[in-house]
Write a protein that holds these residues in place. Structure first.
Motif, PDB file in Angstrom:
ATOM      1  N   ALA A  40       0.836  -1.204   0.000  1.00  0.00           N
ATOM      2  CA  ALA A  40       0.000   0.000   0.000  1.00  0.00           C
ATOM      3  C   ALA A  40       0.874   1.259   0.000  1.00  0.00           C
ATOM      4  CB  ALA A  40      -0.933  -0.005   1.201  1.00  0.00           C
ATOM      5  N   LEU A  41       1.950   1.255   0.776  1.00  0.00           N
ATOM      6  CA  LEU A  41       2.874   2.392   0.813  1.00  0.00           C
ATOM      7  C   LEU A  41       3.514   2.630  -0.548  1.00  0.00           C
ATOM      8  CD1 LEU A  41       4.617   4.461   2.536  1.00  0.00           C
ATOM      9  CD2 LEU A  41       6.269   2.599   2.671  1.00  0.00           C
ATOM     10  N   LEU A  42       3.943   1.568  -1.197  1.00  0.00           N
ATOM     11  CA  LEU A  42       4.580   1.715  -2.503  1.00  0.00           C
ATOM     12  C   LEU A  42       3.595   2.199  -3.562  1.00  0.00           C
ATOM     13  CD1 LEU A  42       6.906  -1.407  -2.441  1.00  0.00           C
ATOM     14  CD2 LEU A  42       7.586   0.990  -2.292  1.00  0.00           C
ATOM     15  N   VAL A  43       2.345   1.781  -3.481  1.00  0.00           N
ATOM     16  CA  VAL A  43       1.330   2.272  -4.416  1.00  0.00           C
ATOM     17  C   VAL A  43       1.086   3.762  -4.188  1.00  0.00           C
ATOM     18  CG1 VAL A  43      -1.137   2.122  -4.987  1.00  0.00           C
ATOM     19  CG2 VAL A  43       0.231   0.051  -4.795  1.00  0.00           C
ATOM     20  N   ILE A  44       1.014   4.175  -2.942  1.00  0.00           N
ATOM     21  CA  ILE A  44       0.819   5.596  -2.626  1.00  0.00           C
ATOM     22  C   ILE A  44       2.000   6.420  -3.122  1.00  0.00           C
ATOM     23  CG2 ILE A  44       0.693   7.260  -0.712  1.00  0.00           C
ATOM     24  CD1 ILE A  44      -0.976   5.112   0.786  1.00  0.00           C
ATOM     25  N   ILE A  45       3.209   5.930  -2.927  1.00  0.00           N
ATOM     26  CA  ILE A  45       4.398   6.643  -3.410  1.00  0.00           C
ATOM     27  C   ILE A  45       4.379   6.753  -4.928  1.00  0.00           C
ATOM     28  CG2 ILE A  45       6.915   6.463  -3.631  1.00  0.00           C
ATOM     29  CD1 ILE A  45       6.947   5.364  -0.781  1.00  0.00           C
ATOM     30  N   PHE A  46       3.955   5.685  -5.609  1.00  0.00           N
ATOM     31  CA  PHE A  46       3.865   5.736  -7.067  1.00  0.00           C
ATOM     32  C   PHE A  46       2.896   6.832  -7.517  1.00  0.00           C
ATOM     33  CE2 PHE A  46       1.466   4.395 -10.839  1.00  0.00           C
ATOM     34  CZ  PHE A  46       2.486   4.433 -11.778  1.00  0.00           C
ATOM     35  N   PHE A  47       1.730   6.900  -6.871  1.00  0.00           N
ATOM     36  CA  PHE A  47       0.764   7.934  -7.245  1.00  0.00           C
ATOM     37  C   PHE A  47       1.263   9.333  -6.912  1.00  0.00           C
ATOM     38  CE2 PHE A  47      -2.437   4.433  -7.207  1.00  0.00           C
ATOM     39  CZ  PHE A  47      -2.758   4.522  -8.548  1.00  0.00           C
ATOM     40  N   LEU A  48       1.969   9.494  -5.796  1.00  0.00           N
ATOM     41  CA  LEU A  48       2.525  10.809  -5.466  1.00  0.00           C
ATOM     42  C   LEU A  48       3.603  11.231  -6.463  1.00  0.00           C
ATOM     43  CD1 LEU A  48       2.737  10.631  -1.575  1.00  0.00           C
ATOM     44  CD2 LEU A  48       1.242  12.087  -2.943  1.00  0.00           C
ATOM     45  N   ASP A  49       4.443  10.294  -6.871  1.00  0.00           N
ATOM     46  CA  ASP A  49       5.455  10.598  -7.893  1.00  0.00           C
ATOM     47  C   ASP A  49       4.797  11.001  -9.210  1.00  0.00           C
ATOM     48  OD1 ASP A  49       7.832  10.382  -6.539  1.00  0.00           O
ATOM     49  OD2 ASP A  49       8.149   8.271  -7.048  1.00  0.00           O
ATOM     50  N   THR A  50       3.768  10.277  -9.581  1.00  0.00           N
ATOM     51  CA  THR A  50       3.060  10.589 -10.820  1.00  0.00           C
ATOM     52  C   THR A  50       2.400  11.958 -10.734  1.00  0.00           C
ATOM     53  OG1 THR A  50       2.635   8.237 -11.135  1.00  0.00           O
ATOM     54  CG2 THR A  50       1.309   9.746 -12.425  1.00  0.00           C
ATOM     55  N   PHE A  51       1.791  12.250  -9.599  1.00  0.00           N
ATOM     56  CA  PHE A  51       1.151  13.554  -9.417  1.00  0.00           C
ATOM     57  C   PHE A  51       2.177  14.683  -9.479  1.00  0.00           C
ATOM     58  CE2 PHE A  51      -0.210  16.976  -6.537  1.00  0.00           C
ATOM     59  CZ  PHE A  51      -1.366  17.379  -7.192  1.00  0.00           C
ATOM     60  N   ASN A  52       3.302  14.515  -8.790  1.00  0.00           N
ATOM     61  CA  ASN A  52       4.335  15.558  -8.806  1.00  0.00           C
ATOM     62  C   ASN A  52       4.889  15.774 -10.209  1.00  0.00           C
ATOM     63  OD1 ASN A  52       4.134  16.098  -6.107  1.00  0.00           O
ATOM     64  ND2 ASN A  52       5.815  14.742  -5.515  1.00  0.00           N
ATOM     65  N   ALA A  53       5.104  14.707 -10.949  1.00  0.00           N
ATOM     66  CA  ALA A  53       5.605  14.841 -12.318  1.00  0.00           C
ATOM     67  C   ALA A  53       4.584  15.530 -13.214  1.00  0.00           C
ATOM     68  CB  ALA A  53       5.954  13.471 -12.878  1.00  0.00           C
ATOM     69  N   THR A  54       3.313  15.241 -12.998  1.00  0.00           N
ATOM     70  CA  THR A  54       2.263  15.872 -13.801  1.00  0.00           C
ATOM     71  C   THR A  54       2.173  17.357 -13.497  1.00  0.00           C
ATOM     72  OG1 THR A  54       1.031  13.797 -13.798  1.00  0.00           O
ATOM     73  CG2 THR A  54      -0.189  15.783 -14.378  1.00  0.00           C
TER      74      THR A  54
END
Length: 127
Positions: A40-54
């Motif tokens: 769950a932590l790694l999925v959240i980090i993936f979405f945060l990275d994607t959001f920051n890049a966007t």
């Protein structure tokens, strides 16, 4: 005297088997729970990275640029990502070890007598 020596030698071996199973069951449960949390932590980090890049790319910038700002955004969650992956691997190893021990020791360990006796329907209804 030979009988008592044989009994003493087999006693410690039998005592170590339940101890290993008592450790394996909590290891399986805790390892599985920690693995779910790490995923769950790694999925959240993936979405945060994607959001920051966007959000960074909205201004016309590219996240793959060699600028300091792009490098900082790419490395923002790298420590949490590495820690999450390491903890995930360790918890999966603990869960796997516990599962293997429980599988290999199945049917060989007496759970012990708690003083409880089996009660069926006739005992409960009084018939």
């Amino acid at each position: 005297m030979e009988d008592s020596a044989g009994t003493q030698a087999s006693g410690p071996r039998q005592a170590s088997k339940p101890d290993l199973v008592k450790i394996a069951r909590p290891a399986l449960i805790a390892g599985s729970a920690v693995a779910v949390v790490c995923i769950a932590l790694l999925v959240i980090i993936f979405f945060l990275d994607t959001f920051n890049a966007t959000v960074y790319s909205v201004g016309g910038n590219d996240i793959q640029d060699a600028t300091d700002e792009a490098r900082d955004i790419r490395g923002l969650y790298s420590g949490a990502r590495v820690g999450g992956i390491i903890l995930l691997v360790l918890s999966l190893l603990a869960a796997l070890g516990g599962a293997v021990v429980l599988y290999l020791r199945r049917g060989t360990v007496d759970e012990g007598d708690d003083g409880d006796e089996d009660v069926d329907l006739e005992d409960l209804t009084g018939r």
